[in-house]
Design a protein around this motif. Structure first.
Motif, PDB file in Angstrom:
ATOM      1  N   UNK A 106       0.839  -1.194   0.000  1.00 51.55           N
ATOM      2  CA  UNK A 106       0.000   0.000   0.000  1.00 51.55           C
ATOM      3  C   UNK A 106       0.877   1.249   0.000  1.00 51.55           C
ATOM      4  N   UNK A 107       1.905   1.259   0.841  1.00 48.49           N
ATOM      5  CA  UNK A 107       2.810   2.406   0.900  1.00 48.49           C
ATOM      6  C   UNK A 107       3.544   2.599  -0.430  1.00 48.49           C
ATOM      7  N   UNK A 108       3.956   1.515  -1.062  1.00 53.77           N
ATOM      8  CA  UNK A 108       4.655   1.605  -2.343  1.00 53.77           C
ATOM      9  C   UNK A 108       3.749   2.166  -3.432  1.00 53.77           C
ATOM     10  N   UNK A 109       2.506   1.733  -3.454  1.00 55.63           N
ATOM     11  CA  UNK A 109       1.553   2.231  -4.455  1.00 55.63           C
ATOM     12  C   UNK A 109       1.278   3.712  -4.250  1.00 55.63           C
ATOM     13  N   UNK A 110       1.134   4.134  -3.009  1.00 60.90           N
ATOM     14  CA  UNK A 110       0.911   5.549  -2.713  1.00 60.90           C
ATOM     15  C   UNK A 110       2.120   6.376  -3.138  1.00 60.90           C
ATOM     16  N   UNK A 111       3.324   5.848  -2.910  1.00 57.49           N
ATOM     17  CA  UNK A 111       4.554   6.561  -3.297  1.00 57.49           C
ATOM     18  C   UNK A 111       4.626   6.702  -4.816  1.00 57.49           C
ATOM     19  N   UNK A 112       4.284   5.641  -5.544  1.00 58.31           N
ATOM     20  CA  UNK A 112       4.311   5.692  -7.000  1.00 58.31           C
ATOM     21  C   UNK A 112       3.345   6.745  -7.518  1.00 58.31           C
ATOM     22  N   UNK A 113       2.176   6.842  -6.893  1.00 55.39           N
ATOM     23  CA  UNK A 113       1.169   7.800  -7.337  1.00 55.39           C
ATOM     24  C   UNK A 113       1.626   9.233  -7.142  1.00 55.39           C
ATOM     25  N   UNK A 114       2.420   9.493  -6.126  1.00 54.18           N
ATOM     26  CA  UNK A 114       2.853  10.861  -5.844  1.00 54.18           C
ATOM     27  C   UNK A 114       4.215  11.197  -6.448  1.00 54.18           C
ATOM     28  N   UNK A 115       4.993  10.217  -6.872  1.00 53.01           N
ATOM     29  CA  UNK A 115       6.321  10.470  -7.435  1.00 53.01           C
ATOM     30  C   UNK A 115       6.277  11.351  -8.680  1.00 53.01           C
ATOM     31  N   UNK A 116       5.307  11.146  -9.568  1.00 54.05           N
ATOM     32  CA  UNK A 116       5.251  11.939 -10.794  1.00 54.05           C
ATOM     33  C   UNK A 116       4.986  13.406 -10.485  1.00 54.05           C
ATOM     34  N   UNK A 117       4.161  13.667  -9.480  1.00 56.06           N
ATOM     35  CA  UNK A 117       3.901  15.053  -9.088  1.00 56.06           C
ATOM     36  C   UNK A 117       5.158  15.687  -8.502  1.00 56.06           C
ATOM     37  N   UNK A 118       5.881  14.934  -7.671  1.00 52.80           N
ATOM     38  CA  UNK A 118       7.121  15.445  -7.082  1.00 52.80           C
ATOM     39  C   UNK A 118       8.150  15.723  -8.171  1.00 52.80           C
ATOM     40  N   UNK A 119       8.247  14.839  -9.153  1.00 53.43           N
ATOM     41  CA  UNK A 119       9.191  15.040 -10.251  1.00 53.43           C
ATOM     42  C   UNK A 119       8.822  16.282 -11.052  1.00 53.43           C
ATOM     43  N   UNK A 120       7.542  16.513 -11.260  1.00 53.62           N
ATOM     44  CA  UNK A 120       7.096  17.700 -11.999  1.00 53.62           C
ATOM     45  C   UNK A 120       7.499  18.979 -11.274  1.00 53.62           C
ATOM     46  N   UNK A 173      14.390  29.405 -17.184  1.00 58.71           N
ATOM     47  CA  UNK A 173      14.314  29.132 -18.622  1.00 58.71           C
ATOM     48  C   UNK A 173      12.888  29.415 -19.094  1.00 58.71           C
ATOM     49  N   UNK A 174      12.573  30.668 -19.335  1.00 54.09           N
ATOM     50  CA  UNK A 174      11.196  31.001 -19.701  1.00 54.09           C
ATOM     51  C   UNK A 174      10.738  30.258 -20.945  1.00 54.09           C
ATOM     52  N   UNK A 175       9.528  29.729 -20.865  1.00 55.48           N
ATOM     53  CA  UNK A 175       8.928  29.079 -22.017  1.00 55.48           C
ATOM     54  C   UNK A 175       9.448  27.693 -22.346  1.00 55.48           C
ATOM     55  N   UNK A 176      10.258  27.099 -21.477  1.00 58.17           N
ATOM     56  CA  UNK A 176      10.814  25.784 -21.792  1.00 58.17           C
ATOM     57  C   UNK A 176       9.888  24.642 -21.398  1.00 58.17           C
ATOM     58  N   UNK A 177       9.433  24.628 -20.149  1.00 63.32           N
ATOM     59  CA  UNK A 177       8.708  23.458 -19.640  1.00 63.32           C
ATOM     60  C   UNK A 177       7.258  23.809 -19.336  1.00 63.32           C
ATOM     61  N   UNK A 178       6.358  23.015 -19.921  1.00 67.27           N
ATOM     62  CA  UNK A 178       4.931  23.153 -19.662  1.00 67.27           C
ATOM     63  C   UNK A 178       4.378  21.799 -19.244  1.00 67.27           C
ATOM     64  N   UNK A 179       3.513  21.816 -18.268  1.00 71.65           N
ATOM     65  CA  UNK A 179       2.851  20.589 -17.815  1.00 71.65           C
ATOM     66  C   UNK A 179       1.355  20.850 -17.830  1.00 71.65           C
ATOM     67  N   UNK A 180       0.658  20.135 -18.688  1.00 70.17           N
ATOM     68  CA  UNK A 180      -0.794  20.229 -18.769  1.00 70.17           C
ATOM     69  C   UNK A 180      -1.374  19.031 -18.040  1.00 70.17           C
ATOM     70  N   UNK A 181      -2.132  19.303 -16.986  1.00 74.23           N
ATOM     71  CA  UNK A 181      -2.614  18.232 -16.125  1.00 74.23           C
ATOM     72  C   UNK A 181      -3.942  18.640 -15.500  1.00 74.23           C
TER      73      UNK A 181
END
Length: 153
Positions: free
Chosen positions: A50-64, A74-82
Motif C-alpha cells: 500500500x505504501x509503495x503504491x501511494x509513493x508511485x502515485x505521488x512520485x510523478x507530481x514530485x518530479x514535476x 528558462x522562460x517558455x521551456x517546460x509546460x505541464x498540462x494536467x
C-alpha cells in the motif's frame, strides 16, 4: 525528464535546440488511504505494498515540481498540462467515459493561467518561441540562450 533528454540527444545530437518541452498528464493521482482492519487486511494487501503504491502515485507530481524548479530560469521551456480534478477515477481503458473526460478537460482549459500557457505553447509550435535551448545545456541543467533550429518534444 533525464531519459527524454538522453534519448533526444542520442537521436538528434547535442547541438539541436529545444523550443519547449510539454508534459501532457492524465490527471493528478488520487492517493487512497486504507484503515487497519481487524480481519487481516495485511494478509490480503500488505501495508508495504500500500505504501509503495501511494509513493508511485505521488512520485510523478514530485518530479514535476522538481523539473519546474530546475528550469525556473528558462522562460517558455517546460509546460505541464494536467487536469486538476475529475479524472483520477477514470482509467485509460474507460473510453466510454470520454464525455466526462471532455467536461473536466474543458473546465481545466478555461482556467485563465492554463489558457495563457496553451497560447504560449501554440506560439512555439508555429515557430515563434521566445527562447530556445541546446540539448547539451539542458542535460547538465546549465542553461544558455542561443539561436538555432527548433526541436519540439
Amino acid at each position: 525528464m533525464k531519459q527524454l533528454l538522453q534519448e533526444a540527444t542520442r537521436e538528434f545530437g547535442e547541438e539541436r535546440c529545444v523550443g519547449c518541452i510539454i508534459s501532457i498528464v492524465t490527471g493528478k493521482p488520487k492517493v487512497t488511504g486504507f484503515k487497519k482492519s481487524g480481519f487481516g487486511l495485511q494478509r490480503v494487501l500488505p501495508l508495504d505494498l500500500i505504501k509503495s503504491l501511494a509513493k508511485m502515485a505521488t512520485d510523478t507530481e514530485a518530479e514535476a515540481v522538481e523539473i519546474k524548479e530546475r528550469y525556473r530560469n528558462c522562460p517558455g521551456l517546460y509546460y505541464r498540462l494536467n487536469v486538476d480534478r475529475g479524472l483520477e477515477n477514470i482509467s485509460l481503458e474507460e473510453w466510454e467515459k470520454l464525455g466526462e473526460v471532455k467536461t473536466h478537460t474543458l473546465a481545466y482549459l478555461n482556467n485563465q493561467n492554463v489558457s495563457r500557457e496553451v497560447d504560449e505553447i501554440v506560439k512555439v509550435l508555429i515557430g515563434r518561441p521566445s527562447h530556445i535551448y541546446p540539448l547539451r545545456h539542458l542535460g547538465t541543467w546549465i542553461i544558455s540562450h542561443t539561436s538555432g533550429p527548433l526541436l519540439i518534444f
